[in-house]
Design a protein around this motif. Structure first.
Motif, PDB file in Angstrom:
ATOM      1  N   THR A 113       0.836  -1.204   0.000  1.00 49.57           N
ATOM      2  CA  THR A 113       0.000   0.000   0.000  1.00 49.57           C
ATOM      3  C   THR A 113       0.867   1.249   0.000  1.00 49.57           C
ATOM      4  OG1 THR A 113      -0.109   0.218   2.415  1.00 49.57           O
ATOM      5  CG2 THR A 113      -1.748  -1.220   1.348  1.00 49.57           C
TER       6      THR A 113
ATOM      7  N   ASP B 182       0.414   3.817   1.956  1.00 48.88           N
ATOM      8  CA  ASP B 182       0.694   4.169   3.353  1.00 48.88           C
ATOM      9  C   ASP B 182       1.903   3.414   3.878  1.00 48.88           C
ATOM     10  OD1 ASP B 182      -1.396   5.925   3.421  1.00 48.88           O
ATOM     11  OD2 ASP B 182      -2.797   4.567   4.415  1.00 48.88           O
ATOM     12  N   GLU B 183       1.982   2.140   3.547  1.00 47.38           N
ATOM     13  CA  GLU B 183       3.122   1.343   3.995  1.00 47.38           C
ATOM     14  C   GLU B 183       4.415   1.854   3.365  1.00 47.38           C
ATOM     15  OE1 GLU B 183       4.730  -3.304   3.935  1.00 47.38           O
ATOM     16  OE2 GLU B 183       2.742  -2.801   3.122  1.00 47.38           O
TER      17      GLU B 183
ATOM     18  N   LEU C 117       2.152  -1.976  -5.734  1.00 49.86           N
ATOM     19  CA  LEU C 117       1.098  -1.013  -5.409  1.00 49.86           C
ATOM     20  C   LEU C 117       0.075  -0.984  -6.542  1.00 49.86           C
ATOM     21  CD1 LEU C 117       3.090   1.990  -3.901  1.00 49.86           C
ATOM     22  CD2 LEU C 117       2.255  -0.083  -2.781  1.00 49.86           C
TER      23      LEU C 117
END
Length: 288
Positions: free
Chosen positions: A13, A15-16, A57
């Motif tokens: 992701t 965010d990761e 992603l």
């Protein structure tokens, strides 16, 4: 030649990925296609502690065409642009510029976001972004922000991207069907970086006069630039021999390329003026 040792992560992701970048305190690099970064690692011009690979992603490899323009995900490859037949009509300037990107093998791996983040002043995509007033979407620890391409590039291989930020999307504003355009560049060998290049487009008013002129140049400054003085000379004029000559003259008067081992400043300036003149003449035949 071998790259320096580094850790590797392929997050699932955004965010990761952002958290990984933030945790490295500036010691991480984002990798997408790797066509610029891997040679830099091999030559030890870059030595990150961590590579954050974006390949897993989802959603970053889409080309979306809507009323507001064309959205290019950061992981869209050059070959994806070449294969999308819609772009020949929806954004022919972009489609033409990508024909000049490196070689077949590079176009199969290189990405839009990678080129923009790398910010080579001779690369085609940064030049297109600046010429077309592209809007870039950037995600980082502080959230999501947008930035116009003309403010994004700050110098050779330098941008406003923070160490914890990822470029995710590029918006090229909607393209007029009647627009006139051209893209030309000159390199010592096919596939080499351009010694100079010009991207241009404009519209015509009801009287056939040039309006909304956008002219960008690559290979002649520390980052891609807009030739605003030339645009001013052309706006409101009929694109005849006199107007074209005035535009080329303005290049000689206003552009100061750096000298390097490949060419002196005066040569690059003259080359750019010639490319501009040819581009304007070429554009005049489109839509007529």
């Amino acid at each position: 030649m071998k790259p320096p040792a580094f850790e590797y992560a392929a997050p699932l992701t955004i965010d990761e990925a952002v958290k990984l970048l933030a945790s490295s305190s500036g010691g991480a690099k984002v990798i997408s296609g790797g066509q610029s970064l891997m040679p830099m690692l091999a030559f030890r011009l870059a030595a990150p502690d961590l590579l954050v690979d974006l390949k897993r992603l989802s959603g970053l490899n889409q080309i979306t065409i809507s009323d507001d323009g064309i959205h290019l995900g950061a992981r869209v490859r050059w070959c994806d642009i070449e294969a999308d037949n819609r772009l020949a009509k929806c954004h022919p300037l972009l489609a033409k510029a990508i024909e000049h990107v490196a070689h077949y093998q590079v176009r199969n791996r290189g990405t839009v976001g990678g080129s923009l983040a790398h910010a080579d002043p001779s690369a085609e995509m940064p030049g297109i972004a600046v010429t077309c007033d592209a809007v870039l979407t950037i995600v980082g620890s502080a959230g999501t922000r947008t930035e116009v391409a003309t403010n994004f590039f700050t110098g050779p291989l330098q941008t406003t991207l923070g160490s914890d930020e990822i470029l995710t999307d590029v918006l090229l504003p909607a393209w007029s069907a009647e627009r006139r355009w051209a893209f030309l560049e000159f390199a010592r060998r096919k596939g080499d970086f351009a010694m100079a290049g010009v991207a241009l487009f404009y519209d015509l008013d009801g009287a056939g006069r040039v309006t909304n002129t956008h002219i960008g140049a690559i290979g002649v400054a520390d980052c891609p630039i807009r030739l605003h003085a030339v645009e001013t000379v052309l706006n409101g004029k009929v694109l005849d021999d006199q107007a074209i000559a005035a535009a080329a003259k303005t290049v000689h008067e206003t552009v100061e390329p750096p000298s390097d081992i490949h060419a002196p400043s005066a040569y690059r300036r003259s080359l750019l003026a010639t490319l501009l003149e040819r581009g304007l003449r070429q554009s005049a035949t489109r839509g007529s």
